[in-house]
Design a protein around this motif. Structure first.
Motif, PDB file in Angstrom:
ATOM      1  N   LYS A  21       0.929  -1.176  -0.018  1.00  0.00           N
ATOM      2  CA  LYS A  21       0.087   0.196  -0.002  1.00  0.00           C
ATOM      3  C   LYS A  21       0.836   1.204  -0.157  1.00  0.00           C
ATOM      4  O   LYS A  21       0.570   2.370  -0.666  1.00  0.00           O
ATOM      5  CB  LYS A  21      -0.852   0.095   1.200  1.00  0.00           C
ATOM      6  N   TYR A  36      -6.148   1.537   1.426  1.00  0.00           N
ATOM      7  CA  TYR A  36      -6.867   0.578   2.477  1.00  0.00           C
ATOM      8  C   TYR A  36      -8.447   0.886   2.447  1.00  0.00           C
ATOM      9  O   TYR A  36      -9.141  -0.193   2.082  1.00  0.00           O
ATOM     10  CB  TYR A  36      -6.228   0.709   3.932  1.00  0.00           C
ATOM     11  N   HIS A  40     -11.074  -1.717   1.007  1.00  0.00           N
ATOM     12  CA  HIS A  40     -12.033  -2.341   1.749  1.00  0.00           C
ATOM     13  C   HIS A  40     -13.386  -1.770   1.831  1.00  0.00           C
ATOM     14  O   HIS A  40     -14.202  -2.162   2.848  1.00  0.00           O
ATOM     15  CB  HIS A  40     -11.501  -2.580   3.230  1.00  0.00           C
TER      16      HIS A  40
END
Length: 66
Positions: A21, A36, A40
């Motif tokens: 990331k 992130y 998600h």
């Protein structure tokens, strides 16, 4: 394709290519936290952001009529 499938693909492909990331964030000039959240489904990204992420992984986002 649903948004969730696109973000799931991004996560899987980033990991497959062994890109962290942090590395992706540096390439794209966005925070690792943002990546992130996109991966998600915590935060919905704009079309341009998804396109930029996919391009950095070697893919393009195409919209076409069925």
């Amino acid at each position: 394709m649903k948004y969730e499938k696109i973000t799931e693909f991004i996560l899987q492909e980033r990991k497959r290519q062994k890109i962290t990331k942090e590395d992706m964030a540096g390439i794209l000039s966005i925070s690792p936290t943002t990546i992130y959240k996109i991966e998600h489904n915590i935060s919905q990204a704009k079309y341009k952001t998804l396109e930029t992420i996919l391009n950095s992984l070697g893919y393009e986002l195409v919209i076409k009529k069925r």
